[in-house]
Design a protein around this motif. Structure first.
Motif, PDB file in Angstrom:
ATOM      1  N   ILE A 190       1.147  -1.257   0.079  1.00  0.00           N
ATOM      2  CA  ILE A 190       0.148   0.274  -0.161  1.00  0.00           C
ATOM      3  C   ILE A 190       0.941   1.557   0.278  1.00  0.00           C
ATOM      4  O   ILE A 190       0.183   2.092  -0.803  1.00  0.00           O
ATOM      5  N   ILE A 191       1.917   1.073   0.660  1.00  0.00           N
ATOM      6  CA  ILE A 191       2.771   2.319   0.838  1.00  0.00           C
ATOM      7  C   ILE A 191       3.471   2.948  -0.566  1.00  0.00           C
ATOM      8  O   ILE A 191       3.103   3.615  -0.814  1.00  0.00           O
ATOM      9  N   ILE A 192       3.722   1.668  -1.572  1.00  0.00           N
ATOM     10  CA  ILE A 192       4.549   1.667  -2.754  1.00  0.00           C
ATOM     11  C   ILE A 192       3.542   2.603  -3.713  1.00  0.00           C
ATOM     12  O   ILE A 192       4.256   3.156  -4.041  1.00  0.00           O
ATOM     13  N   GLU A 193       2.477   1.890  -3.534  1.00  0.00           N
ATOM     14  CA  GLU A 193       1.043   3.344  -4.092  1.00  0.00           C
ATOM     15  C   GLU A 193       1.632   4.254  -3.922  1.00  0.00           C
ATOM     16  O   GLU A 193       1.290   4.735  -4.776  1.00  0.00           O
ATOM     17  N   ARG A 194       0.731   4.530  -3.397  1.00  0.00           N
ATOM     18  CA  ARG A 194       0.265   5.789  -2.576  1.00  0.00           C
ATOM     19  C   ARG A 194       1.701   6.374  -2.505  1.00  0.00           C
ATOM     20  O   ARG A 194       1.345   7.506  -3.255  1.00  0.00           O
ATOM     21  N   VAL A 195       3.278   6.150  -2.005  1.00  0.00           N
ATOM     22  CA  VAL A 195       4.353   6.446  -2.780  1.00  0.00           C
ATOM     23  C   VAL A 195       4.331   7.511  -4.788  1.00  0.00           C
ATOM     24  O   VAL A 195       4.743   8.602  -4.576  1.00  0.00           O
ATOM     25  N   PHE A 196       4.206   6.639  -4.627  1.00  0.00           N
ATOM     26  CA  PHE A 196       3.963   6.685  -6.399  1.00  0.00           C
ATOM     27  C   PHE A 196       3.639   7.253  -6.903  1.00  0.00           C
ATOM     28  O   PHE A 196       3.263   8.353  -7.645  1.00  0.00           O
ATOM     29  N   TYR A 224       5.609  -5.412  -6.524  1.00  0.00           N
ATOM     30  CA  TYR A 224       6.570  -5.779  -5.688  1.00  0.00           C
ATOM     31  C   TYR A 224       5.990  -7.289  -4.918  1.00  0.00           C
ATOM     32  O   TYR A 224       5.964  -7.999  -4.575  1.00  0.00           O
ATOM     33  N   ALA A 225       3.896  -6.716  -4.958  1.00  0.00           N
ATOM     34  CA  ALA A 225       3.411  -7.764  -4.438  1.00  0.00           C
ATOM     35  C   ALA A 225       3.273  -8.851  -4.854  1.00  0.00           C
ATOM     36  O   ALA A 225       3.435 -10.525  -4.125  1.00  0.00           O
TER      37      ALA A 225
END
Length: 473
Positions: A151-157, A190-191
């Motif tokens: 979730i962090i990767i999705e939101r940050v990018f 990543y998933a």
């Protein structure tokens, strides 16, 4: 210290960080995007977010069934080859379905911008649905840390790309959507790496794989339809608002809903770890846990409502072109009270007790009410205010009915608390709608003090409980 409590706190710390980041990103985007893009472009962006919330349900219930069946299991014990087959089945299925939807809509649509929105929504569906199998299994097996990183990767990018586009002056809605799609793309990469045993490798036998797909769909279809019906409760109202008025009006109402939903982000974080924890908990402990969690959630949420008044003032100054839409916040803010309780507590408990059919029936009844209320408020009375108010009324109705049913199963008393919460939200809506902000704030503050006094014994008990947990570390 109890090992279950340790795991719960550890997992909550991961979800706390990811949700804190989500809150910060959502807050910045809610404040910045409407400031720099036109009302029309913002409306199309919100239309994409609205459509993509539905496209994610194209899993046939497969992912939901796997989540229910394996909730509480250990990740290492999963039979990986079966999931490899299911993952690639979802990929192929969603490519065919979403491509068909995009082609059919583009042929029949008269609005090129909506065609772009639908096409990009379908592209999102191809990414989101297969990824949901992986994220659901991470949640089900209590691998909350890995789920949080996804979730962090999705939101940050997503956040970085939106800021870059706005900084260089690119303010078209298409680029906002591209940012979201790329965020999801990086997160699914990543998933797939984290869950590579569920993505890459040998398939199980066709016979066993097909049987597992059928079992998961059979188990999960009720939950899928229940969740889909849940989306329709608000979705019908929002869809008809866009059809009756305009994309711009839809965007303004959506902005207000987004602001109201921000209050739910932290609360819903607990739900990610509560389900697998409850599945491992003895049924005799479920009622006491429910009563404690109910107080933990509802008291802070009712306190948070008081921040509506300064928030409205600040937002009206910051986004003057949306001043009219912030009037609706008085009607929509209380929706977070009922939606948080439903999503986090009631639905989690119903899933733990395997009462997906109950969820479905209650949601379908509420959807029927949504159709009736929307017809009267949108088409008969042509009142945008009543249309917006109906969203809160529908969510309150669903929450109350579901909780009354759950209280019978758990053999606990909640009627007094329900009445108190209805009184508090009713006072908030009434004074915020009809009175000046300063007067409304004073009245609601007095009501809040009375509410806290009534709940004093429960709050004191929770504080003592939290102190005892700290001492046992």
């Amino acid at each position: 210290m109890n090992s279950k409590i340790k795991i719960f706190i550890q997992n909550f710390s991961y979800t706390f960080i990811s949700n804190l980041l989500s809150v910060i990103i959502s807050t910045v985007l809610i404040l910045l995007v409407p400031k720099f893009v036109s009302v029309e472009d913002y409306g199309y962006w919100q239309l994409y977010i609205f459509y993509s919330s539905f496209i994610s349900y194209m899993s046939l219930g497969l992912t939901d069934g796997a989540y229910l069946r394996f909730g509480g299991d250990e990740y290492k014990d999963l039979h990986k080859p079966v999931f490899v087959f299911q993952f690639w089945f979802l990929v192929l299925f969603d490519i065919v379905i979403n491509l068909s939807i995009a082609v059919i809509y583009s042929i029949n649509s008269m609005d090129p911008n909506k065609s772009i929105v639908v096409f990009l929504t379908c592209l999102t569906g191809v990414l989101v649905v297969p990824r949901s199998l992986l994220t659901f299994m991470l949640q089900a097996t209590n691998r909350i840390k890995e789920y949080s990183i996804i979730i962090i990767i999705e939101r940050v990018f997503y956040f970085i790309l939106v800021i870059i586009f706005l900084f260089v002056g690119i303010d078209r809605f298409e680029y906002l959507i591209f940012s979201d799609i790329f965020g999801k793309l990086f997160s699914i990469i990543y998933a797939c790496f984290i869950c590579r045993e569920l993505v890459f490798g040998k398939f199980d036998s066709i016979k066993n794989s097909v049987r597992e797909i059928w079992v998961n769909i059979s188990v999960g279809s009720k939950l899928l339809f229940a969740n889909f019906a849940s989306m329709l409760i608000i979705g019908i109202v929002r869809f008809c608002i866009e059809r009756k008025w305009s994309v711009e009006t839809f965007g303004k109402v959506s902005l207000t809903i987004s602001i109201s939903n921000m209050l739910m982000l932290f609360i819903n974080a607990i739900g990610l770890i509560l389900f697998p924890t409850l599945r491992r908990t003895s049924e005799k402990n479920l009622p006491s846990i429910y009563k404690m969690m109910r107080t933990v959630i509802m008291v802070p949420l009712l306190i948070l409502l008081i921040f509506y008044y300064p928030a409205k003032l600040f937002l009206s100054i910051w986004l003057p072109q949306y001043t009219e839409s912030f009037i609706y916040m008085a009607l929509l803010f209380p929706m977070c009270i009922y939606e948080s309780k439903t999503v986090l507590l009631i639905n989690t408990y119903l899933k733990t007790l395997r009462k997906e059919k109950v969820m479905l029936i209650i949601n379908l009844i509420t959807v029927a009410m949504s159709i009736v209320l929307t017809y009267f408020s949108v088409y008969l009375w042509k009142s945008l205010y009543l249309s917006v108010l109906s969203i809160t009324l529908l969510l309150a109705f669903r929450s109350i009915i579901a909780e009354l049913h759950l209280s019978k199963a758990l053999k606990i008393k909640v009627r007094k608390d329900i009445v108190l919460e209805v009184c508090m939200t009713g006072i908030f809506i009434t004074v915020s709608w009809y009175l000046k902000a300063s007067v409304a704030w004073i009245i609601y503050f007095i009501a809040l003090v009375v509410y806290l006094y009534i709940k004093k014994s429960e709050i004191v008990y929770l504080l003592k409980k939290s102190k005892s947990i700290k001492k046992s570390k």
